[in-house]
Scaffold this active site. Structure first.
Site, mmCIF file in Angstrom:
data_model
loop_
_atom_site.group_PDB
_atom_site.id
_atom_site.type_symbol
_atom_site.label_atom_id
_atom_site.label_comp_id
_atom_site.label_asym_id
_atom_site.label_seq_id
_atom_site.Cartn_x
_atom_site.Cartn_y
_atom_site.Cartn_z
ATOM 1 N N CYS A 391 0.820 -1.209 0.000
ATOM 2 C CA CYS A 391 0.000 0.000 0.000
ATOM 3 C C CYS A 391 0.862 1.270 0.000
ATOM 4 O O CYS A 391 1.366 1.655 -1.046
ATOM 5 C CB CYS A 391 -1.001 -0.038 1.142
ATOM 6 S SG CYS A 391 -2.453 0.975 0.777
ATOM 7 N N HIS A 522 -3.637 -4.791 0.314
ATOM 8 C CA HIS A 522 -2.951 -5.392 1.466
ATOM 9 C C HIS A 522 -3.011 -6.920 1.366
ATOM 10 O O HIS A 522 -3.956 -7.528 1.895
ATOM 11 C CB HIS A 522 -3.612 -4.945 2.769
ATOM 12 C CG HIS A 522 -3.385 -3.514 3.097
ATOM 13 N ND1 HIS A 522 -2.316 -3.077 3.842
ATOM 14 C CD2 HIS A 522 -4.082 -2.408 2.752
ATOM 15 C CE1 HIS A 522 -2.367 -1.753 3.954
ATOM 16 N NE2 HIS A 522 -3.437 -1.330 3.300
ATOM 17 N N GLU A 524 -1.488 -9.057 2.933
ATOM 18 C CA GLU A 524 -1.342 -9.712 4.245
ATOM 19 C C GLU A 524 -2.681 -10.140 4.843
ATOM 20 O O GLU A 524 -2.741 -11.079 5.638
ATOM 21 C CB GLU A 524 -0.577 -8.807 5.224
ATOM 22 C CG GLU A 524 -1.274 -7.519 5.663
ATOM 23 C CD GLU A 524 -0.988 -6.321 4.765
ATOM 24 O OE1 GLU A 524 -0.632 -6.540 3.595
ATOM 25 O OE2 GLU A 524 -1.120 -5.179 5.240
HETATM 26 N N1 GLN Z 1 -1.845 6.692 3.040
HETATM 27 C C1 GLN Z 1 -2.028 5.988 1.826
HETATM 28 C C2 GLN Z 1 -3.419 6.190 1.236
HETATM 29 O O1 GLN Z 1 -4.334 6.555 1.948
HETATM 30 C C3 GLN Z 1 -1.739 4.500 2.008
HETATM 31 C C4 GLN Z 1 -2.685 3.822 2.933
HETATM 32 C C5 GLN Z 1 -2.176 2.489 3.438
HETATM 33 O O2 GLN Z 1 -0.998 2.199 3.387
HETATM 34 N N2 GLN Z 1 -3.073 1.665 3.931
HETATM 35 O O3 GLN Z 1 -3.629 5.964 0.073
#
Ligand code: GLN
Length: 552
Positions: A391, A522, A524
């Protein structure tokens, strides 16, 4: 078709929190599942927040995300991992969400003008939600974990829900207390049952007596101590299960079985227990003991930057995902937590990364520590250290590439510098509107979305399929304006949304780097003990290869 007679096991905590109630619930579910029963779980969090989405991970631990986009407590991740299943928002509730729906019903005149009371209307709403899960999932058993500990004011209505359910269905509902039994005395080896006696008395004061007790303690509970607790609290022989500290949480179901917990629960619920099939789980636990090829991975982040207090809870799914892939690849992985801010204050320190087999940058939000992370990504790219960005870890890898390869020195994300001439990670227009309204709750791009993979890429080879479904939690996206130029400079967008508009996976070709890959989602959240995540496995394999190179 005959309607199933659902059974309910409530689990509450005693004495103190953080003793592994969630793992105990997951393990209880596992032993019942191994008996061929259809098991599911519900987590109740007694706070007023409607979900876990607005909570700070350094205080609360990881925010886990379900397929349907529910942002919830990390225990939901434990259930999904132990049960090897996908849960839904119906399996999670908080005081806030229960009150919210009651108030909405009241506003809609659904109570036909009568007065709505905290008791019994709140417990009845809780029961109806639990029964809904039982019906929807056609579960033989629903295990309900009540957050907090008995004696907390805030979970009294949930205990009342159990009392009422038991009153309605005396043969179908039981309650277990997971309580801490500390070791004190000379040598620190005397288990003290008194705090648990008080916790049980506390339960008694709200009209509930536990049907079984899981005694969490530093070491196994001896027969004498069990007898004392049985005698003092009116428990039957066999009602106490000893649950000593273990190194490997996935062994706990076996410990419970050794104390005959499965038989006990089935007897109390008047269920016929069937043959225990634990073979796959056993194979997994055995494999974890045999994994010996040592590798070191640096996890670079900031949610463990809490002074003296180290909180790996913020990344629990990442830790478990690395663990599962490592175990099945025969690797014993050590994770080292690196605070990215250290590289900002001491840039020379970055060379320490050379000694690692791989680098992971997990998800995150906001400005702090970001420049340090970008320095680490540059180091990984230049020194051909396997890199896996999750992410934010993907977004920052793109920013690094744009700055240092394309020469766009001010490349950034709109999250930090919306005025940059190269906003390579931008906010989606709908997200922008929501932020302008200060609407932060459950408004990100959340939950499972499909992506299509480009054949011949690392991602495609890892998954072995063209279409994937992965869980998201973010507000920002790769800016489509710059995609062509970025690709021309060598990065490959190997996964995209089906309409081709959203970039889901980015990677460098294998000819340029052994493993340099980031995902907007994600992965994970979908890693399971018996089904490790293919991208984590591909990353671990790359880390193992680097080990071999080091050994040469
Ligand atoms: N801050 C970033 C966004 O909002 C990544 C979010 C995250 O890593 N879950 O897009």
């Amino acid at each position: 078709m005959k309607k199933k007679n659902h059974k309910y096991i409530f689990v509450v905590g005693g004495v103190m929190s953080s003793v592994g109630k969630g793992i105990a619930v997951a393990s209880i579910g596992k032993i019942l599942q191994a008996r061929g029963l259809k098991v599911t779980a519900v987590k109740i969090d007694p706070y007023v927040n409607v979900d876990a989405g607005t909570m700070n991970p350094t205080e609360h631990g990881e925010v886990f995300v379900l397929d349907d986009g529910m942002e919830c407590d990390q225990d939901m991740g434990n259930y999904e991992r132990f049960f090897e299943c996908d849960l839904s928002r119906a399996n999670y509730m908080t005081t806030g969400s229960v009150y919210l729906s009651l108030i909405q019903k009241e506003r809609n005149l659904e109570f036909k003008g009568r007065c709505v009371h905290v008791v019994p209307d709140v417990p009845l709403e809780v029961i109806s939600r639990i029964e809904h899960v039982a019906n929807r999932e056609e579960a033989d058993i629903v295990i309900i974990e009540v957050g907090g500990t008995v004696g907390d004011y805030q979970n009294v209505v949930f205990l009342e829900a159990f009392r009422l359910l038991k009153f309605k269905k005396p043969n179908d509902a039981i309650l277990g207390l997971v309580s801490y039994v500390p070791a004190l005395g000379t040598g620190g080896n005397e288990l003290k049952t008194k705090p648990t006696q008080h916790a049980i008395r506390n339960l008694n004061s709200v009209g509930i007596h536990p049907d079984f007790v899981v005694a969490r303690s530093p070491m196994s509970m001896d027969v004498k101590r069990k007898e004392k607790l049985e005698y003092m609290c009116g428990l039957h022989k066999g009602d106490i299960v000893s649950s000593p500290d273990v190194n490997n949480i996935y062994e706990i179901p076996f410990n419970f079985e050794r104390d005959s917990l499965g038989d006990l629960l089935c007897k109390k619920l008047k269920l016929k227990s069937k043959i225990v099939d634990f073979s796959e789980w056993k194979r997994f636990v055995k494999k974890s003991k045999n994994a010996t090829k040592e590798i070191n991975i640096a996890v670079i982040g900031k949610y463990f930057d809490t002074g003296d207090f180290f909180l790996s809870d913020a990344y629990v799914s990442v830790i478990e995902a690395v663990k599962f892939s490592s175990i099945w690849s025969g690797a014993k992985t050590k994770l080292t937590w690196v605070n990215s801010k250290d590289y900002e204050t001491n840039p020379k320190k970055i060379s320490e990364l050379k000694s690692f087999n791989g680098i992971v940058v997990p998800g995150g939000f906001g400005t702090s520590g970001v420049e340090g992370v970008i320095m680490a990504i540059k180091f990984a790219r230049k020194n051909k250290i396997p890199y896996f960005g999750l992410c934010y870890g993907m977004q920052l890898a793109i920013i690094e590439y744009c700055r240092n390869v394309l020469g766009w020195k001010d490349a950034h994300t709109a999250e930090i510098n919306p005025k940059s001439s190269h906003v390579v990670v931008d906010i989606m227009s709908k997200q922008k509107e929501l932020l302008e309204e200060n609407n932060y709750g459950a408004t990100m791009r959340l939950g499972a979305y499909p992506a299509i993979l480009k054949s011949g890429t690392i991602a495609y080879n890892a998954y072995g399929t063209k279409k994937i479904l992965e869980r998201h939690r973010h507000r920002y996206e790769v800016n489509p304006k710059f995609i062509q130029e970025i690709e021309k400079a060598g990065l490959i967008f190997s996964g995209m949304s089906p309409d081709g508009k959203l970039m889901e996976i980015v990677e460098l070709p294998k000819s340029k780097h052994p493993f340099f890959l980031g995902t907007q989602f994600h992965p994970e959240f979908k890693a399971r003990p018996l089904h490790p995540h293919p991208l984590f496995t591909a990353f671990i394999e790359a880390c193992l290869k680097r080990n071999k190179k080091h050994e040469k």
